[in-house]
Design an enzyme around this catalytic site. Structure first.
Site, PDB file in Angstrom:
ATOM      1  N   LYS A  73       6.844  14.590  -5.713  1.00 45.42           N
ATOM      2  CA  LYS A  73       6.422  15.004  -4.370  1.00 45.42           C
ATOM      3  C   LYS A  73       7.599  15.355  -3.437  1.00 45.42           C
ATOM      4  CE  LYS A  73       1.919  12.705  -4.237  1.00 45.42           C
ATOM      5  NZ  LYS A  73       1.014  11.832  -3.465  1.00 45.42           N
ATOM      6  N   ASP A 109      -2.686  14.945   1.463  1.00 41.75           N
ATOM      7  CA  ASP A 109      -3.098  13.526   1.422  1.00 41.75           C
ATOM      8  C   ASP A 109      -3.520  13.028   2.802  1.00 41.75           C
ATOM      9  OD1 ASP A 109      -2.697  13.116  -1.285  1.00 41.75           O
ATOM     10  OD2 ASP A 109      -0.634  12.407  -1.035  1.00 41.75           O
TER      11      ASP A 109
HETATM   12  P1  NDP Z   1       4.004   4.108  -3.386  1.00 46.68           P
HETATM   13  O1  NDP Z   1       4.450   3.499  -4.652  1.00 46.68           O
HETATM   14  O2  NDP Z   1       4.805   5.187  -2.749  1.00 46.68           O
HETATM   15  O3  NDP Z   1       3.806   2.940  -2.267  1.00 46.68           O
HETATM   16  C1  NDP Z   1       3.120   1.754  -2.577  1.00 46.68           C
HETATM   17  C2  NDP Z   1       3.019   0.890  -1.329  1.00 46.68           C
HETATM   18  O4  NDP Z   1       2.223  -0.262  -1.656  1.00 46.68           O
HETATM   19  C3  NDP Z   1       4.341   0.368  -0.794  1.00 46.68           C
HETATM   20  O5  NDP Z   1       4.289   0.276   0.604  1.00 46.68           O
HETATM   21  C4  NDP Z   1       4.422  -1.029  -1.431  1.00 46.68           C
HETATM   22  O6  NDP Z   1       5.216  -1.935  -0.678  1.00 46.68           O
HETATM   23  C5  NDP Z   1       2.971  -1.436  -1.317  1.00 46.68           C
HETATM   24  N1  NDP Z   1       2.610  -2.503  -2.266  1.00 46.68           N
HETATM   25  C6  NDP Z   1       2.377  -2.372  -3.591  1.00 46.68           C
HETATM   26  N2  NDP Z   1       2.042  -3.567  -4.122  1.00 46.68           N
HETATM   27  C7  NDP Z   1       2.079  -4.467  -3.095  1.00 46.68           C
HETATM   28  C8  NDP Z   1       1.839  -5.870  -3.004  1.00 46.68           C
HETATM   29  N3  NDP Z   1       1.481  -6.579  -4.071  1.00 46.68           N
HETATM   30  N4  NDP Z   1       1.946  -6.467  -1.794  1.00 46.68           N
HETATM   31  C9  NDP Z   1       2.290  -5.743  -0.695  1.00 46.68           C
HETATM   32  N5  NDP Z   1       2.550  -4.410  -0.734  1.00 46.68           N
HETATM   33  C10 NDP Z   1       2.438  -3.789  -1.914  1.00 46.68           C
HETATM   34  O7  NDP Z   1       2.516   4.621  -3.683  1.00 46.68           O
HETATM   35  P2  NDP Z   1       1.678   5.732  -2.891  1.00 46.68           P
HETATM   36  O8  NDP Z   1       1.884   5.543  -1.439  1.00 46.68           O
HETATM   37  O9  NDP Z   1       1.926   7.068  -3.478  1.00 46.68           O
HETATM   38  O10 NDP Z   1       0.197   5.324  -3.291  1.00 46.68           O
HETATM   39  C11 NDP Z   1      -0.418   4.155  -2.756  1.00 46.68           C
HETATM   40  C12 NDP Z   1      -1.885   4.169  -3.133  1.00 46.68           C
HETATM   41  O11 NDP Z   1      -2.513   5.279  -2.495  1.00 46.68           O
HETATM   42  C13 NDP Z   1      -2.145   4.345  -4.646  1.00 46.68           C
HETATM   43  O12 NDP Z   1      -3.046   3.353  -5.049  1.00 46.68           O
HETATM   44  C14 NDP Z   1      -2.779   5.708  -4.760  1.00 46.68           C
HETATM   45  O13 NDP Z   1      -3.779   5.730  -5.754  1.00 46.68           O
HETATM   46  C15 NDP Z   1      -3.422   5.867  -3.391  1.00 46.68           C
HETATM   47  N6  NDP Z   1      -3.581   7.270  -2.995  1.00 46.68           N
HETATM   48  C16 NDP Z   1      -4.840   7.689  -2.724  1.00 46.68           C
HETATM   49  C17 NDP Z   1      -5.066   8.981  -2.367  1.00 46.68           C
HETATM   50  C18 NDP Z   1      -6.466   9.418  -2.102  1.00 46.68           C
HETATM   51  O14 NDP Z   1      -6.672  10.631  -1.928  1.00 46.68           O
HETATM   52  N7  NDP Z   1      -7.423   8.514  -2.061  1.00 46.68           N
HETATM   53  C19 NDP Z   1      -3.973   9.972  -2.231  1.00 46.68           C
HETATM   54  C20 NDP Z   1      -2.666   9.401  -2.480  1.00 46.68           C
HETATM   55  C21 NDP Z   1      -2.491   8.107  -2.869  1.00 46.68           C
HETATM   56  P3  NDP Z   1       6.829  -2.027  -0.910  1.00 46.68           P
HETATM   57  O15 NDP Z   1       7.416  -0.884  -0.131  1.00 46.68           O
HETATM   58  O16 NDP Z   1       7.161  -3.359  -0.363  1.00 46.68           O
HETATM   59  O17 NDP Z   1       7.045  -1.909  -2.391  1.00 46.68           O
END
Ligand code: NDP
Length: 283
Positions: A73, A109
């Site tokens: 991305k 998104d």
């Molecule tokens: P990233 O990997 O870029 O970010 C993940 C985020 O989740 C970070 O802020 C991370 O925190 C946090 N996180 C993950 N696990 C935990 C935990 N156990 N406790 C606290 N925080 C946690 O992923 P994306 O942003 O690309 O995607 C996130 C979600 O969005 C995915 O599940 C994806 O499927 C969904 N999505 C849905 C879309 C839709 O159209 N419905 C479109 C795009 C994405 P940290 O920074 O601390 O690691």
């Protein structure tokens, strides 16, 4: 007997790595068929070192456009001619339009998310809490700010990413944004209008994972949104519904961003009901 497909099919698709499953493909091709378009949407595994060639290939083959997913991305931006103003501010592209020899990067998104919220309440003036600071949170935060949200609170486990997103929103949109480190169960402040889980907590197969918030702090005048598309009825969605909140699931956001992508590529309007039904069959 089914009709043979025409020789000239317009091509679109998604570049990612690895790409075990792509729910987007499941909704886009049925949408094309329902529109009477002989178009294809191909999910293509592209390694990071092959991205430049893949974009050149799509241009050479006359593709109409493509989505980019993790890990492309941000990297894809180097191979595009220009970005939409929102993609520029978000700093990431998930949708590329190939038109008149130009490759234009956009980000659907956050726009898909906005459309879901606007179906319940106008975004202008809303105070929002965003849980997470990854790619989805970034797109959602910037689009909410551009649409007139009055204040954003970013809540994230890792401090660096959270602070950076709050800075991006403040500096690129001029909407006030705070950062809170996520420790223990987050207490949603009274007066919050919108709560968004933009983390991957609860995504299949970890469907029992609990988003650490104090559900007692949710009130029925709040809108609670989950970006997780699979399963659509996450634990957070069910808990918020039980508290009387309006809820929006990640499936709606996924359908909306697919609708926007098809509109950008074809210039035509797809049927979101066909797309949601197709997605529900695979998720
Ligand atoms: P990233 O990997 O870029 O970010 C993940 C985020 O989740 C970070 O802020 C991370 O925190 C946090 N996180 C993950 N696990 C935990 C935990 N156990 N406790 C606290 N925080 C946690 O992923 P994306 O942003 O690309 O995607 C996130 C979600 O969005 C995915 O599940 C994806 O499927 C969904 N999505 C849905 C879309 C839709 O159209 N419905 C479109 C795009 C994405 P940290 O920074 O601390 O690691």
């Amino acid at each position: 007997m089914s009709q043979p497909r025409s020789f000239k099919q317009e091509l679109t698709g998604c570049f990612g790595f690895p790409v075990a499953e792509n729910p987007t493909q499941a909704m886009i091709e049925p949408a094309y068929a329902a529109m009477g378009l002989d178009w294809r949407y191909l999910t293509v595994e592209v390694r990071p070192e092959g991205l430049a060639d893949a974009v050149r290939g799509a241009r050479a083959m006359g593709w109409q456009g493509f989505n980019c997913t993790i890990p492309h991305k941000v990297a894809v931006i180097a191979y595009l001619d220009r970005l939409s103003p929102a993609a520029e501010k978000i700093g990431a592209v998930n949708c590329v339009i190939l038109k008149n020899g130009q490759a234009i990067g956009d980000n659907t998104d956050g726009k898909g998310f906005l459309q879901s919220v606007e179906s319940v309440r106008p975004v202008k003036g809303l105070k929002a809490v965003i849980l997470g600071a990854g790619g989805a949170a970034r797109a959602i935060g910037v689009e909410l700010a551009l649409a007139g949200a009055s204040h954003l609170t970013i809540v994230n486990r890792s401090e660096g990413r959270g602070r950076e997103l709050a800075d991006v929103i403040r500096s690129r949109t001029e909407v006030p944004a705070d950062f809170v480190v996520w420790e223990g169960n987050f207490h949603v402040p009274a007066g919050t209008d919108l709560v968004v889980n933009a983390t991957s907590i609860g995504l299949f197969p970890d469907v029992d994972a609990v988003v650490p918030i104090d559900t007692a702090s949710l009130s029925k005048d709040m809108i609670v949104c989950d970006v997780i598309p699979n399963p659509p009825r996450t634990r957070l969605v069910r808990d918020a519904e039980a508290k009387g909140c309006a809820v929006l699931d990640g499936l709606g956001m996924l359908v909306n961003q697919g609708v926007i992508g098809i509109r950008l590529w074809t210039g035509l309007e797809p049927d979101p009901i066909v797309m949601r039904r197709a997605l529900e069959m695979v998720l």
